[in-house]
Design an enzyme around this catalytic site. Structure first.
Site, PDB file in Angstrom:
ATOM      1  N   GLU A 177      42.444  34.101  63.566  1.00 57.94           N
ATOM      2  CA  GLU A 177      42.807  35.674  63.760  1.00 57.94           C
ATOM      3  C   GLU A 177      44.296  35.642  63.958  1.00 57.94           C
ATOM      4  O   GLU A 177      44.476  34.663  65.208  1.00 57.94           O
ATOM      5  CB  GLU A 177      41.837  36.098  64.858  1.00 57.94           C
ATOM      6  CG  GLU A 177      40.579  36.077  64.380  1.00 57.94           C
ATOM      7  CD  GLU A 177      39.675  36.444  65.696  1.00 57.94           C
ATOM      8  OE1 GLU A 177      39.615  37.640  66.017  1.00 57.94           O
ATOM      9  OE2 GLU A 177      38.767  35.886  66.075  1.00 57.94           O
ATOM     10  N   LYS A 231      42.424  31.938  73.376  1.00 58.48           N
ATOM     11  CA  LYS A 231      43.925  32.600  73.161  1.00 58.48           C
ATOM     12  C   LYS A 231      43.991  33.674  73.969  1.00 58.48           C
ATOM     13  O   LYS A 231      45.081  34.277  74.303  1.00 58.48           O
ATOM     14  CB  LYS A 231      43.879  32.962  71.580  1.00 58.48           C
ATOM     15  CG  LYS A 231      44.231  32.170  70.777  1.00 58.48           C
ATOM     16  CD  LYS A 231      44.500  32.289  69.194  1.00 58.48           C
ATOM     17  CE  LYS A 231      43.248  32.786  68.552  1.00 58.48           C
ATOM     18  NZ  LYS A 231      43.710  33.268  67.173  1.00 58.48           N
ATOM     19  N   ARG A 244      32.786  23.087  69.268  1.00 60.76           N
ATOM     20  CA  ARG A 244      34.555  23.021  69.450  1.00 60.76           C
ATOM     21  C   ARG A 244      34.934  22.000  70.469  1.00 60.76           C
ATOM     22  O   ARG A 244      34.158  21.361  71.212  1.00 60.76           O
ATOM     23  CB  ARG A 244      34.912  24.501  70.099  1.00 60.76           C
ATOM     24  CG  ARG A 244      34.143  24.756  71.311  1.00 60.76           C
ATOM     25  CD  ARG A 244      34.397  26.117  71.579  1.00 60.76           C
ATOM     26  NE  ARG A 244      35.929  26.556  72.166  1.00 60.76           N
ATOM     27  CZ  ARG A 244      36.141  27.718  72.444  1.00 60.76           C
ATOM     28  NH1 ARG A 244      35.360  28.630  72.384  1.00 60.76           N
ATOM     29  NH2 ARG A 244      37.446  27.730  72.535  1.00 60.76           N
TER      30      ARG A 244
END
Length: 556
Positions: A30, A265, A255
């Site tokens: 994104e 983020k 992850r």
């Protein structure tokens, strides 16, 4: 690439003929922030799976939220992926490329009575959804007619309604044990300017709706996601099956979680906005741009990602593993130089007052082809202040009154006196003698010394700014906080120390930004982008192991 459970799945699919033996992956960030070290693991995995199987990997931007996305982030992501060593060729895509097609699919679901326009607020939708122990309740607007839903959805697109006034939801099962299947939102109204489509749209697809359709349209075979999307996979499958379109296979992996590091983020953006760091590329940040500015190499990051492997379960990787990877890489490639970070003046009393000479120094003992360089030597030198003790404790073998040590590539020197600052009482200067017969570092009579010090010639050294970086957070888990506090309370107040009076040997005074060197005995350093002629700036990438520091710490 080494085998892992995802490669095993790919092998099974190729043997069975699924996807006609093709392998096509994608990296779908994104554009709402800069990439960090966690994204590096996903980048390496997706591109490596494609390369190992003679397949393809797309770079695709999931640009479905205009309120958080910027063209700056798009460019930064492209730069980071290329820097890491990967290329998507002509396969650069955006979710926004498919907005019209996704809208058509949404209309199809409405016509099949599998989607409806809902007027519940976000808070009400959450309340109606229930919980793991409480089943959901149907929306009062769940049973609208197809015609009414088509009309309302068209008016949503036309901009008739305010943000949040209506949503388009999938009609699945409000009693499902999987909360993601309790009539998830597909579209929400957002009157905001999009960095690519401008003001053409005021309804935007939710990630769960867009994700599978993007994979389907691009004919991706294996949609490799992080573990938090495992419970979303039934929804991924439901949308594609309800539309009866090409259906990729979603596979989840754990992850990357790294000690002393945030991997959100949104939270990294908070650090930037609140001024806790100097920007997304601050060398204390785990962003790829921050790591690059600090001196990390793409080779070291790729090696780190390969070593930690691909797992099914979440775990925390010690940041020391990342540091080990960069030390190994720079040990092979970085030229050795001498720099003094906290200078202590040394006068060699029996050296010619105006004399000077050049000594041969090895550029990299790990690389014979790197050759040697000339290092200037003169009567007045600088050594590290920490390399002298007036009253040395046991196991401190460096310079002290009456003690002899070796100067790297030069001579044996002996401390015969010192000068103190009359006000502070601190040692301001050492008076030493040297043995001319020990040129190069060995004594003809066979006597030994227990320490070798680095140094620079005061006459020839260049002043430099050196920035010593440490972990941004003081705790291995930055989010381990007391009630009522947030991760800002765990910021390390000593994460940056700026030394404005360092001295470096002249051979590196004009290095280009991004150049990497090892300051002998001190660590690996990188020339910062702030460097300018006459004012070189070096960032510490990572320290070397310091035996004395460990001894001193144990004794504290």
């Amino acid at each position: 690439m080494s085998s892992n459970f995802i490669q095993d799945i790919v092998d099974e699919d190729r043997v069975s003929g699924r996807f006609d033996g093709r392998v096509h992956t994608r990296f779908p960030p994104e554009p709402n922030g800069y990439l960090h070290i966690g994204h590096a693991k996903s980048i390496c995995l997706n591109f490596a799976i494609a390369q190992a199987n003679r397949g393809l990997c797309n770079l695709r931007f999931d640009d479905t939220n205009p309120t958080t996305e910027e063209a700056e982030y798009v460019q930064a992501i492209e730069d980071d992926v290329r820097w890491l060593g990967f290329d998507w060729d002509e396969r650069l895509f955006y979710a926004s490329d498919y907005f019209e097609q996704m809208h058509g699919y949404a209309v199809d679901l409405i016509r099949k009575s599998k989607a409806y326009v809902c007027e519940l607020s976000a808070e009400q939708i959450s309340e109606y959804r229930g919980s793991f122990t409480v089943p959901g309740r149907n929306s009062p607007w769940r049973d609208r007619s197809v015609e009414e839903n088509l009309d309302l959805f068209a008016r949503m697109r036309a901009g008739e309604f305010a943000d949040g006034a209506k949503t388009l939801r999938a009609k699945i099962d409000m009693s499902s044990p999987n909360l993601n299947l309790r009539d998830p939102v597909m579209y929400r109204i957002v009157h905001a300017h999009h960095h690519r489509t401008g003001d053409a749209w005021c309804i935007y697809p939710m990630y769960d709706w867009a994700h599978g359709l993007e994979d389907s349209i691009e004919r991706v075979t294996h949609s490799i996601c992080t573990l938090e999307f495992e419970n979303h996979r039934p929804l991924y499958d439901w949308f594609l099956e309800a539309l009866d379109v090409y259906h990729p296979r979603q596979v989840e992996f754990a992850r990357l979680n790294l000690s002393y590091t945030l991997m959100s983020k949104r939270k990294l953006l908070e650090l930037v906005r609140r001024g806790a760091v100097g920007g997304w590329d601050d060398p204390r940040m785990p962003t790829l741009s921050g790591l690059r500015r600090r001196g990390y190499t793409p080779e070291a990051i790729r090696e780190f990602c390969a070593r930690i492997g691909v797992a099914r379960a979440d775990s925390v990787v010690d940041v020391a593993q990342l540091e080990h990877a960069i030390r190994e890489d720079l040990n092979r490639r970085a030229p050795r130089v001498m720099a003094v970070l906290r200078p202590l003046r040394v006068v060699i009393e029996n050296y010619p007052e105006h004399g000077a000479e050049e000594l041969d120094a090895v550029n990299n003992p790990e690389d014979a082809a790197a050759g040697t360089r000339k290092v200037p030597f003169s009567r007045v030198l600088y050594i590290e202040r920490d390399d002298f003790r007036e009253d040395p404790p046991k196991q401190f073998f460096r310079l002290a009154p009456g003690r002899e040590v070796r100067l790297r590539y030069a001579y044996f020197v002996k401390c015969v006196g010192l000068v103190k600052d009359p006000i502070s009482g601190d040692v301001a200067e050492l008076r030493c003698t040297y043995d001319p017969s020990t040129r190069g570092g060995d004594a003809p009579d066979g006597r030994k010394v227990k320490a070798t010090l680095h140094w620079v010639s005061a006459q020839h050294a260049v002043a430099a700014e050196v920035r010593l970086y440490d972990y941004l957070f003081a705790k291995p888990d930055p989010e381990e906080v007391e009630e009522g506090r947030d991760f800002f309370s765990n910021l390390n107040p000593n994460s940056l120390e700026v030394l404005g009076d360092a001295r470096i040997e002249p051979s590196i005074a004009a290095l280009e930004p991004g150049s990497r060197v090892q300051f002998e005995r001190l660590g690996y350093f990188c020339v910062d982008a702030d460097s300018r002629p006459g004012h070189p700036v070096f960032n510490r990438t990572v320290t070397l192991r310091d035996t004395w520091a460990k001894i001193e710490k144990r004794g504290a």
